[in-house]
Write an enzyme that holds these catalytic residues in place. Structure first.
Site, PDB file in Angstrom:
ATOM      1  N   GLY A  12      39.284  90.247  53.563  1.00 59.23           N
ATOM      2  CA  GLY A  12      40.169  89.431  52.745  1.00 59.23           C
ATOM      3  C   GLY A  12      39.982  87.973  53.104  1.00 59.23           C
ATOM      4  CB  CYS A  13      42.297  85.099  53.041  1.00 60.90           C
ATOM      5  SG  CYS A  13      42.332  83.369  53.526  1.00 60.90           S
ATOM      6  CG  PHE A  14      37.048  83.016  55.421  1.00 63.74           C
ATOM      7  CD1 PHE A  14      37.938  81.996  55.138  1.00 63.74           C
ATOM      8  CD2 PHE A  14      35.751  82.884  54.937  1.00 63.74           C
ATOM      9  CE1 PHE A  14      37.576  80.884  54.409  1.00 63.74           C
ATOM     10  CE2 PHE A  14      35.371  81.772  54.207  1.00 63.74           C
ATOM     11  CZ  PHE A  14      36.281  80.757  53.949  1.00 63.74           C
ATOM     12  CD1 TRP A  15      40.709  79.930  55.920  1.00 64.97           C
ATOM     13  CD2 TRP A  15      42.698  79.836  54.902  1.00 64.97           C
ATOM     14  NE1 TRP A  15      40.618  79.001  54.916  1.00 64.97           N
ATOM     15  CE2 TRP A  15      41.835  78.918  54.271  1.00 64.97           C
ATOM     16  CE3 TRP A  15      44.001  79.951  54.437  1.00 64.97           C
ATOM     17  CZ2 TRP A  15      42.238  78.115  53.207  1.00 64.97           C
ATOM     18  CZ3 TRP A  15      44.394  79.164  53.376  1.00 64.97           C
ATOM     19  CH2 TRP A  15      43.516  78.247  52.770  1.00 64.97           C
TER      20      TRP A  15
END
Length: 167
Positions: A12-15
Site C-alpha cells: 500500500g502507501c509506502f510512507w
C-alpha cells in the site's frame, strides 16, 4: 557485510510501510520507490500509466533478523487478500508484493505465504516476483512520516513496538 541482505516489499502507501520497518530490529536502511512497472522510469504523477507498485527497499542484518521474521511483520500490516488497495488507498500502485533479488529467498517467501494462507478463507493476492527494477521515489517521499508525523498512514504505527518486541 556478508550478513546484509535486502528485500523489496509493497504494502500500500509506502510512507507507513517504510516508517514501520524503520522501527524493526535488524533493519539497517529503508528507501521508498517504485518497483516492477512497465517502464524503466516513472514518477509519482504517472504511476497509473507505468504500473509500478509503491515499494519499500529494506536492507537488513540477517544475523539479527531473518527474512521469515520480516515477512511475519509484513503480513501483520497488510490485508493480503485485498487486490490493488490497502487502507483508504486504491489503485494498482497500492498492490501488495514481495520482490526478491536473491533467488534463495524464494523458498522462504513461498513457505511463508503458504503458512499465511491457512489464516484466510480468500486467496492471498500478494505478488511474488523477482525484482525487475526499482526507481527511487522523489526526495519528499523519503522518510515522509519522519518529516511529517501527522501525515496519513494506513498502518497502526503505535502498535509497532508491541509487534517487534513481543516474543
Amino acid at each position: 557485510m556478508e550478513n546484509i541482505k535486502e528485500i523489496y516489499l509493497a504494502g500500500g502507501c509506502f510512507w507507513g510501510v517504510e516508517k514501520f520497518f524503520k522501527m524493526a530490529p535488524g533493519v539497517i536502511e529503508t528507501t521508498v520507490g517504485y518497483a516492477n512497472g512497465q517502464t524503466l522510469d516513472t514518477n509519482y504523477q504517472i504511476l497509473k500509466m507505468t504500473d509500478h507498485a509503491e515499494t519499500v527497499h529494506i536492507k537488513y542484518d540477517s544475523s539479527v533478523i531473518s527474512l521469515d521474521k520480516l515477512l511475519t511483520y509484513y503480513f501483520s500490516i497488510i490485508d493480503p487478500t485485498s487486490v490493488d488497495r490497502q487502507g483508504l488507498d486504491v489503485g494498482r500502485q497500492y498492490r501488495t508484493g514481495i520482490y526478491y533479488v536473491d533467488e534463495s529467498d524464494l523458498n522462504i517467501i513461498k513457505l511463508k505465504v503458504e503458512n499465511e494462507q491457512t489464516k484466510y478463507s480468500k486467496d492471498i493476492q500478494v505478488e511474488i516476483k523477482p525484482l525487475k527494477h526499482y526507481i527511487l521515489a522523489e526526495d519528499y517521499h523519503q522518510d515522509y512520516l519522519g518529516k511529517n508525523p501527522t501525515g496519513y498512514c494506513h498502518i497502526d504505527l503505535d502498535s509497532a513496538k508491541k509487534i517487534f518486541y513481543t516474543k
